[in-house]
Design an enzyme around this catalytic site. Structure first.
Site, mmCIF file in Angstrom:
data_model
loop_
_atom_site.group_PDB
_atom_site.id
_atom_site.type_symbol
_atom_site.label_atom_id
_atom_site.label_comp_id
_atom_site.label_asym_id
_atom_site.label_seq_id
_atom_site.Cartn_x
_atom_site.Cartn_y
_atom_site.Cartn_z
ATOM 1 N N HIS B 187 0.851 -1.193 0.000
ATOM 2 C CA HIS B 187 0.000 0.000 0.000
ATOM 3 C C HIS B 187 0.883 1.238 0.000
ATOM 4 O O HIS B 187 1.813 1.345 0.797
ATOM 5 C CB HIS B 187 -0.915 0.012 1.217
ATOM 6 N N GLY B 196 -6.995 4.578 1.301
ATOM 7 C CA GLY B 196 -7.778 4.857 0.105
ATOM 8 C C GLY B 196 -6.964 5.403 -1.036
ATOM 9 O O GLY B 196 -5.744 5.226 -1.092
ATOM 10 N N LEU B 222 -10.551 -3.523 3.395
ATOM 11 C CA LEU B 222 -9.620 -2.816 2.520
ATOM 12 C C LEU B 222 -8.587 -2.014 3.314
ATOM 13 O O LEU B 222 -8.946 -1.262 4.205
ATOM 14 C CB LEU B 222 -10.417 -1.868 1.615
ATOM 15 N N ASP B 223 -7.317 -2.167 2.968
ATOM 16 C CA ASP B 223 -6.213 -1.435 3.623
ATOM 17 C C ASP B 223 -6.129 -1.733 5.118
ATOM 18 O O ASP B 223 -5.548 -0.978 5.882
ATOM 19 C CB ASP B 223 -6.342 0.079 3.433
ATOM 20 N N GLU B 224 -6.737 -2.840 5.529
ATOM 21 C CA GLU B 224 -6.786 -3.105 6.961
ATOM 22 C C GLU B 224 -6.169 -4.449 7.331
ATOM 23 O O GLU B 224 -6.324 -4.905 8.463
ATOM 24 C CB GLU B 224 -8.243 -3.062 7.455
#
Lengths: 279, 279, 279, 279
Positions: B187, B196, B222-224
């Protein structure tokens, strides 16, 4: 329930971890953290074990461990008492202040018993923070005399470590031998670069883009003792010697305090001219 | 003499290390490195043990270990085969190139079996380095159809991990579930900052003095997902979005490759939304 | 509207900035970024000015500037053409690959015209990426002969810089003189620590906790040229020589590429044995 | 010969550097360092100029500069007087101690005039170092009353900056407005990650591998003011909240002191929600 730290160092052989953990289990000790390392070059095994449990007879545990380990094994059982230290200084305040502040607020992991300085520059400051300051001038004295005065002070206190917090006199082989493995120094360069005097001047003249500092145990090879921690910081063409010194001092105090923290938590083994550091 | 890595994860209880090391000793295995950790919050024990020895019957070792561990224990025996991976990309080359170069010179610790891209931008480059490139466009397709085409390709190869090397499509919950614990993503921000889209634009607008990147396992948040590695680098007022992107790409590839290296050496456990990384 | 970079180096005196900016204003050039530095030791002034504007007669601008500057001033006007480079290698791929990948994707800020190697190890890889590779063995030859073969190849191309990307032969004083100020080397240690051969072995034996790399211009003092960039990375007691080499290679390529980036953007002045780097 | 720092901020236009340097030359001032930056988004020009010279009439220089600059230009002439500051604290000692130690040894670049705390925890320590400590409890009071008592103390001293050295109360919009651009805060996270309370607990729960700190000017958007400096440090799975706090405190004090150093040397411009920092 007590906490106990066990440090073991011995010739490497098959089955050491099994032997050690079996002894601990036999004593109802619970391992909460265990680190080990084998120095392949010297065929030496090192372990640091943190356990909890009710230890009725520490001497018996040590005996049991030694029975199950190779002949020359060294076993150290450490319960949670804080270390005591003496600090030696000359004129620069930055490392001393960091130590005394953490001492004051009980976050050093050790107790400063005394500060000894070969100038009076840091006397007032040290005393303000409630620590006895001993002024021992080196001037007009043989080194042996100078050091014997220092030793007399240190030996009044039962100190575990002597911290050279920018102490700018070179200690004699005799002095170092008397406190073998107990003297920690901060060297104002990224060793082995810029050994010796005026490292920042050397760094400036060489035009390096990084400066650093090194915390190490003191041995009789000047600037050559086992290294505990090192850090570096970037400099550029706008840095003169003065700016390098200023920036270097921040690194020096951070490196020294990191080393002390590791040492006071019994995370550092010395093996020849190197250290094993179980972070 | 073979090398064997043993990974164990189970509810914590007294005596685990002793039990495990006794089983290994019984099989004549010599421990050369051992790391353990107890997640106090979830009362879970993790260990990674590297041993050497002649292991006649791996299945029997596993059985013996399970007999001596709590009921829900997971035991993994890993001999030294390299992992196989698939790499998913969009248009940016920097992470893919780093992976393919290391693959080419046998320093990746894994074999790249295929590259799948939703654009053709990286096809020629990938093929020059001898790796098959599959172009699967997402355009004019339902996500389910797009992903089913990707799965068909991946499943031709027996891959251990799927690496999202700047793959800019969000994967469905179904896809993620099919490859649970096997998808690694880079990311382009220091999570949880700038979750995001367009993190560098967000960073520029906020006027931060540091940007970063995060390698993590992909989950359905998401992104977690569990974070494996993160690094940051300094930026200043002279950095526009373009300069942040340029600088960020260097961090992204370094962070991703560090994570892959740790994962391919079986040094990473996932525990809930966190990782335990035995460096 | 063109972009123009102006580099000036001259003895320091009062009013230089005013004189220079007045000349630029007279030519309708708009300064978009200006950096200057005075080396107090050598009383030398350095400036890098980025401007925009329509420059009818560059020669005239240079003349005007020289008229308004001390006698020995050096003025360089650089329009935005990319640099051309030759890369010299031996067997290690990591620096070369980083250069060729960035060259391939047009993010190097220079064009690689050729790669010259004293082994064939990197030939296939280089050619796959479309760059001519010249194999010039040093074996069974006088150094003069070896270097003359290299020069013949380099001189076919009009190169601005020669990059030693882990080229493991020491260049003669004559060779260095022929390309004065144009040869950039990556040294696999944090200079001035571990000068000479096998720095990682030296680092291992000294037990340092940090290793590093240094990118520098080559002069006739081996490992003593002006340093452009340096970085360090932490190592610990678990690192053998092999692990230090592996970790060191990542630093080497990062340091070299950072230096090249700065050099290709005309941000580096050499002043005696030091550099001024306008980041 | 005096040193003078000139700070200018104005709408960007062609010829600014020329105009400014011509005025300085007319006053016989010699530029020893000059930095400029154009914020392209807001078309604003910023410059920091350090000069030497005999300045007979500062007011006249300012007038001359304003005559030669766009209408809304702001010009600041700063001679070498040290800044005066007030420090606000709650219970944590680490940032305050770093400030007071540097103040004590005259390396802060500012004079601490007073410390104000909403607890008595740091009173003794502050007074030991010779600085007046004002205890102003927030308990059982309206915020307006609490802040008015603080203001009364601050306004006894002519302070240039108010440093929030882990002051854990949120200041009202009115208070912030009264000291606009003069309040510097240290936030215990890498903003914009973990805005708000308990950032280390948030970091622990998210399982991040890096924590950080942020020094920023205070505005009326909580945790959203212009950032001056940020740093990060690595953590791993062995860090609980307590260890993160301990490690974080070292970063906090380093980040705050770096920011203060830059601010006290007049190297920081605020432009909207961002800073321009001429290091």
């Amino acid at each position: 329930m007590n906490e106990l730290t066990i440090l073991i160092q011995c010739p490497d052989q098959v089955g050491l971890v099994t032997n050690i953990t079996r002894v601990l289990a036999g004593q109802q000790l619970n391992i909460i953290a265990m680190r080990e390392f084998v120095d392949e070059q010297h065929k030496t095994f090192f372990t640091r074990i943190a356990c909890t449990g009710e230890l009725a007879e520490p001497a018996k545990l040590k005996e049991k461990l030694l029975e199950n380990l190779p002949n020359s094994a060294e076993v150290n059982l450490i319960s949670q008492q804080e270390k005591n230290i003496a600090v030696l200084v000359t004129k620069e305040y930055h490392c001393l202040a960091e130590i005394l502040i953490k001492n004051q607020f009980k976050t050093l992991g050790a107790n400063v018993k005394c500060v000894i300085g070969n100038y009076e520059a840091l006397k007032d400051f040290t005393e303000k923070l409630g620590i006895p300051y001993y002024y021992v001038s080196h001037e007009g004295k043989e080194k042996a005399q100078f050091e014997s005065e220092i030793k007399e002070i240190i030996d009044q206190f039962e100190v575990d470590y002597i911290v050279l917090a920018k102490f700018m006199r070179i200690l004699s082989a005799d002095f170092v031998k008397d406190y073998e493995g107990k003297i920690v120094n901060i060297h104002h360069s990224f060793l082995p670069a810029f050994i010796g005097a005026n490292p920042y001047k050397q760094a400036f003249e060489r035009g390096v883009k990084i400066i650093g500092a090194t915390a190490h145990f003191v041995t009789n090879n000047l600037d050559e003792g086992p290294i505990v921690t090192q850090h570096t910081t970037h400099v550029d063409h706008t840095f003169g010697v003065k700016e390098m010194v200023r920036s270097g001092k921040e690194i020096e105090k951070a490196v020294l305090l990191e080393a002390l923290n590791l040492i006071f938590e019994d995370r550092v083994f010395v093996s020849g001219n190197k250290t094993i550091v179980f972070k």
